[in-house]
Design an enzyme around this catalytic site. Sequence first.
Site, PDB file in Angstrom:
ATOM      1  N   ASP A  14      32.215  20.703  14.395  1.00 26.39           N
ATOM      2  CA  ASP A  14      33.224  21.396  13.864  1.00 26.39           C
ATOM      3  C   ASP A  14      34.626  22.000  13.226  1.00 26.39           C
ATOM      4  O   ASP A  14      35.499  21.709  13.849  1.00 26.39           O
ATOM      5  CB  ASP A  14      33.564  23.766  13.959  1.00 26.39           C
ATOM      6  CG  ASP A  14      33.295  25.105  13.480  1.00 26.39           C
ATOM      7  OD1 ASP A  14      34.000  24.773  12.774  1.00 26.39           O
ATOM      8  OD2 ASP A  14      33.158  25.768  14.528  1.00 26.39           O
TER       9      ASP A  14
ATOM     10  N   ASP B  62      32.046  23.130   6.329  1.00 26.72           N
ATOM     11  CA  ASP B  62      32.702  22.266   7.908  1.00 26.72           C
ATOM     12  C   ASP B  62      32.041  22.270   8.909  1.00 26.72           C
ATOM     13  O   ASP B  62      32.914  22.082   9.567  1.00 26.72           O
ATOM     14  CB  ASP B  62      34.561  23.270   8.164  1.00 26.72           C
ATOM     15  CG  ASP B  62      33.923  24.518   8.323  1.00 26.72           C
ATOM     16  OD1 ASP B  62      33.162  25.462   7.774  1.00 26.72           O
ATOM     17  OD2 ASP B  62      35.087  25.663   8.979  1.00 26.72           O
ATOM     18  N   GLU B  63      31.347  23.003   9.076  1.00 29.41           N
ATOM     19  CA  GLU B  63      30.176  22.408  10.062  1.00 29.41           C
ATOM     20  C   GLU B  63      28.453  22.191  10.044  1.00 29.41           C
ATOM     21  O   GLU B  63      28.317  22.452   9.145  1.00 29.41           O
ATOM     22  CB  GLU B  63      30.156  24.354  10.687  1.00 29.41           C
ATOM     23  CG  GLU B  63      29.567  24.287  11.576  1.00 29.41           C
ATOM     24  CD  GLU B  63      29.478  25.879  11.838  1.00 29.41           C
ATOM     25  OE1 GLU B  63      28.666  26.454  13.380  1.00 29.41           O
ATOM     26  OE2 GLU B  63      29.747  26.927  11.264  1.00 29.41           O
TER      27      GLU B  63
END
Length: 485
Positions: free
Chosen positions: A11, A105-106
């Site tokens: 993350d 983003d993960e």
Amino acid sequence: MRSAPTILHLDMDAFYASAEQAAKPSLRGKAVVVGGLGPRGVVATASYEARRLGVHSAMPTAQARRLAPNAAYLVPRFSLYRTASEQVMGLLGRLSPLVEPLSLDEAFVDLEAGGTADDASSARAAGEELRAAIRAVTGLSGSVGLAGSKMLAKIASERAKPDGLVLIEPGTERELLAPLSVRVLPGVGPATGDHLRRAGMTTVHDLAEAGEAELVRLVGKAHGHGLHRMALGLDDRPVVAERDAKSVSVEDTFDVDLHDRVRVRAEVERLAVRCVERLRAAARSGRTVVLKVRRYDFSTLTRSETLRGPTDDPTVVREAAGRLLESVDTTGGVRLLGVGVTGLADFTQEDLFAQAADARELARRALEDRARAVEGDGRESAPEPVPEDPEPLAARGWAAGHDVHHEEHGHGWVQGSGVGRVTVRFEQPWSAPGRVLTFRVDDPLLRPADPLPLVREPPDYSSWPASLPKSRSEPDSAGGGTSSP
């Protein structure tokens, strides 16, 4: 559940805001808020400096300004975020063929499937190497969680924030989960959490002690069964590499309700073009065009039209969206518009020609109908108003945080604009904080620019992760249940 912590969850830390700080030396260490800046704007991401002041994602920007009046408020630059995301996902793909992106983003990574790790020691080494590689390539930081299941890996990455690594040893799951809030479990949102609280269950330990039968009675059979298993730390969900998108869409909320029908039509056409750009970026085409309209009274209407075949032709999608708009009453005002495409498929050239032919046929019929109308009453009707070019409508001034280039002063970014002036700070990601100058908004020497890379010369990771220590079968010498930097 696995016997080794070989599922990794990454993350990125305050991704949008961190990318803006990396790009703008003058904002490093300061409160930064990225999101919509108008009266109806919403915070997308806040830097950790802004979070300490109470600002968080999904908060109205107006409320954020009251909490953090001195923060930098910036409009998102998605082209920059996508570039950084592609770099990060490229590194993850080198660790394993099984990478499950959840957002820009993960992502989850199955380290065992890539032969990168098979025990705690090799998994920790892979996680630390990944964090170092991300910082070297993008200049950004990410938090890593490692565990024997997806649920626990995600919990571990949350505990690692910001910029850390936490590893949960298999066998310690129940002890770790017991004191945590029920909200940490997948599928437990605010409504379910409140329902469980009223039943006297606030921690994961409470759920485990309640038993499966009681949870089934409270939340239903399917959800109750899964909830009880997760409360015991059991999660067998695999990392799925292909998460096929079901639709592509874009939407805009307007600071002031739109009443002009011509303006509404122009905005719909602009959104249709943006939607097709995303569709093409994903190398897909779609069969059904969807229009979303939220009116002045918050009522939301959706209309859809299924085409003869899948397309990624902007003309076809734009005209379909325009036809759908004709069936919607916008008299009282429009606060939000959206255009989407569903029924995604791989693009075929024949389908494109078919849809283009349909569009030409519709245009021909419209011209014939108008000609018949003129002949019928002996006079020519007033021409339909032609929508303005959507691009000028989209560029309503200089957006705060966006890139510009001045022929004399070089690359910079917009600090703010108003009353015919635009203020620019001239700096680059690798420079010292730059000076600030103000120009007329129509200065011929000033123009919009593309974002600069966050790292001037990123290292070559084409052979990575060959440098990683190979996994080994002997017990992990580090020991312990969790670790962090």
